[in-house]
Design an enzyme around this catalytic site. Structure first.
Site, PDB file in Angstrom:
ATOM      1  N   ARG A  87     -41.881 -44.203 -16.862  1.00 25.41           N
ATOM      2  CA  ARG A  87     -41.114 -43.104 -17.429  1.00 25.41           C
ATOM      3  C   ARG A  87     -42.025 -41.917 -17.688  1.00 25.41           C
ATOM      4  O   ARG A  87     -42.878 -41.654 -16.838  1.00 25.41           O
ATOM      5  CB  ARG A  87     -40.310 -43.572 -18.654  1.00 25.41           C
ATOM      6  N   VAL A 111     -45.966 -42.117 -17.300  1.00 25.60           N
ATOM      7  CA  VAL A 111     -46.365 -42.600 -15.972  1.00 25.60           C
ATOM      8  C   VAL A 111     -46.163 -41.513 -14.907  1.00 25.60           C
ATOM      9  O   VAL A 111     -47.042 -41.277 -14.078  1.00 25.60           O
ATOM     10  CB  VAL A 111     -45.576 -43.882 -15.608  1.00 25.60           C
ATOM     11  N   HIS A 112     -45.017 -40.840 -14.948  1.00 27.04           N
ATOM     12  CA  HIS A 112     -44.763 -39.797 -13.955  1.00 27.04           C
ATOM     13  C   HIS A 112     -45.770 -38.652 -14.073  1.00 27.04           C
ATOM     14  O   HIS A 112     -46.284 -38.154 -13.077  1.00 27.04           O
ATOM     15  CB  HIS A 112     -43.320 -39.279 -14.072  1.00 27.04           C
ATOM     16  N   LYS A 113     -46.063 -38.267 -15.304  1.00 24.94           N
ATOM     17  CA  LYS A 113     -47.028 -37.191 -15.546  1.00 24.94           C
ATOM     18  C   LYS A 113     -48.415 -37.628 -15.058  1.00 24.94           C
ATOM     19  O   LYS A 113     -49.114 -36.870 -14.384  1.00 24.94           O
ATOM     20  CB  LYS A 113     -47.051 -36.895 -17.057  1.00 24.94           C
ATOM     21  N   VAL A 158     -48.547 -37.660 -11.123  1.00 25.49           N
ATOM     22  CA  VAL A 158     -48.558 -36.326 -10.521  1.00 25.49           C
ATOM     23  C   VAL A 158     -49.892 -35.626 -10.789  1.00 25.49           C
ATOM     24  O   VAL A 158     -50.517 -35.068  -9.869  1.00 25.49           O
ATOM     25  CB  VAL A 158     -47.356 -35.489 -11.028  1.00 25.49           C
TER      26      VAL A 158
END
Lengths: 291, 206
Positions: free
Chosen positions: B32, B35-37, B40
């Site tokens: 969520r 993790v996504h941050k 990227v």
């Protein structure tokens, strides 16, 4: 005073795992409104199955066990510091027993405290003193982040929505808030609305409005009419359970009026997800009653 | 209900349409906000150098995401003290917060599905067509029920992000979802938003 840590732990367990019957009754009624075979009906069937399973297994209804919001009415002479310590101990134990998810994240470092403790506002505890012969009453609301994120505050007049400083204006901005939320707050939700106050007291009161039972009419006839109308009109938006489309977008609306400054007219909308987790415990001597 | 086992092929992805109910089985990961941050910034835009076990974790999740599924979920997990993890409650979290990242993450790993709730926006829908992948909607709040389809916790990475934000590798069996954004540019969320906007305007004019 007796140590209430165990009793408060039981309040947390019940709140997290056992949906109140008035909310479940509304969900069951909503299911009958939705068409056979529709995604909306499927969503409500799954929701109700989950409610039963959580109750049976004593597991959280939703994994986002939310911000623990405690509302405490304590008899004169009782120590609020002792009550705070017991509430915090109960919250830590409830986290160990997986009734609560570790949810308190340091906003600066990003570190999760791991046991739902944090600064002086986490967990959130509101204290109010009552007469010494009154019982101790602790109400707990668990409000998840998804629905908290779609809450909204408006200041009237709002020319974009054509909303003036009256109940008709309140109606317009409240419908706008429901539209903007779409399914993201886990519809069908419940609206807690405060009219007036300053920005802070207004949001606070919008959550307090949610402590009322769904079937409890507003003592003010104008606000009662507004509550009924808003629920009915929100359900004409067609957003539906989970935002899948359908007839049930909102299960109920609760409105509260506050005093305001002449210059300010705030309307605060707290959106509560269908997993409307709130419970109350009343302590009289050694007797503890849960509702 | 259509049964799909991971990994998912492009052909299967393209055969899925909005409104279709699916039961997913196989190994997937949760991921969520953090993790996504992290993905990227560290591996796609590379604005921060890999630190600690970043590269190891990247190598561990890469094969799982190729043809795989990422689940927007911050679970309640038992066994934190013993390491014998078990999912107790595991419904979806609101997906729209990953809108800035999602399409890039899916493209980078060749992932085929996102599970979440509330739907996602135009950038993700565009990515659904290009990569391709689909958005699966799980029922928000149905956490105890969904936890029952999680058979096993295979591994956990980045536990320092906190229990809700860690990468949990889980094996699921017949995880029930509905396709609400497909690889052909269709989005149920876009449609419901349009209809409800027209309904709102009528109510405001009344």
């Amino acid at each position: 005073m007796n140590d209430l840590t165990e009793a408060i732990l039981e309040l947390i367990r019940r709140t997290s795992t056992d949906l109140p019957e008035d909310v479940e009754a509304r969900l069951r009624a909503a299911l009958e409104q939705e068409e056979e075979g529709s995604a909306a009906r499927g969503a409500l069937e799954t929701i109700l199955k989950n409610v039963e399973l959580a109750r049976e297994n004593s597991t959280p209804i939703c994994q986002d066990t939310g911000t623990p919001l405690f509302y405490v009415r304590y008899p004169e002479g009782m120590s609020t510091r002792a009550l705070r310590r017991q509430i915090i101990a109960a919250v830590q134990e409830a986290t160990r027993r997986t009734y609560l998810r570790p949810n308190a994240v340091d906003a600066i470092t990003g570190r999760n405290s791991g046991d739902n403790t944090g600064d002086e506002h986490y967990p959130t505890i509101h204290f109010e003193e009552v007469d010494a012969d009154q019982p101790l009453v602790i109400e707990l609301m668990l409000k998840g982040g998804g629905c908290e994120n779609v809450g909204a505050q408006y200041k009237l007049p709002d020319s974009r929505l054509g909303a003036g400083r009256d109940l008709e204006g309140v109606r317009k901005v409240a419908l706008d808030a429901v539209y903007k939320a779409q399914g993201k707050g886990c519809a069908p939700g419940v609206l807690g609305i405060a009219i007036g106050g300053d920005r802070g007291s207004s949001y606070l009161a919008s959550k307090e409005a949610l402590l009322r039972r769904l079937d409890d009419p507003n003592p003010n006839p104008d606000l009662d009419a507004l509550e009924k109308r808003l629920t009915e009109e929100a359900n004409q938006l067609g957003i539906g359970p989970m935002g899948f489309g359908g007839k049930t977008t909102v299960l109920g609306t609760k409105v509260k009026g506050l005093h305001r400054l002449p210059a300010s007219y705030f309307v605060s909308v707290s959106y509560m997800c269908w997993a409307y987790r709130r419970r109350r415990m009343t302590v009289r001597g050694d007797e503890v009653l849960y509702e | 209900m259509r049964e799909i086992t991971l990994p998912i092929s492009d052909e299967t992805v393209r055969s899925l349409g909005v409104g279709e109910a699916v039961a997913l089985s196989g190994v997937m990961i949760t991921g969520r906000d953090a993790v996504h941050k992290w993905i990227v910034e560290t591996f796609i835009k590379k604005t921060r150098p890999p630190q600690g076990d970043d590269l190891e974790v990247y190598e561990a999740i890469k094969p799982l995401l190729n043809g795989g599924v990422i689940y927007h979920c911050g679970p309640v997990v038992a066994g934190l003290d013993t390491g014998e993890y078990r999912f107790v409650a595991a419904g979806p979290t609101t997906s729209i917060r990953e809108e800035p990242y999602q399409a890039d993450v899916m493209r980078h790993f060749n992932a085929k599905g996102v599970i979440g709730k509330g739907g996602m926006g135009a950038k993700t829908l565009q990515g659904c067509q290009e990569v391709p992948f689909v958005y699966f909607h799980a029922i928000g709040g149905a956490a105890s029920l969904i936890a029952q389809s999680v058979r096993r916790v295979v591994a956990v990475h980045k536990l320092e992000f906190g229990v809700p934000e860690a990468i949990w590798v889980i094996e699921v069996e017949r995880f029930p979802v509905v396709v609400t954004m497909d690889a052909h540019g269709n989005s149920l969320h876009e449609k419901v938003e349009e209809t409800s906007k027209a309904n709102l305007e009528a109510l405001l004019a009344a």
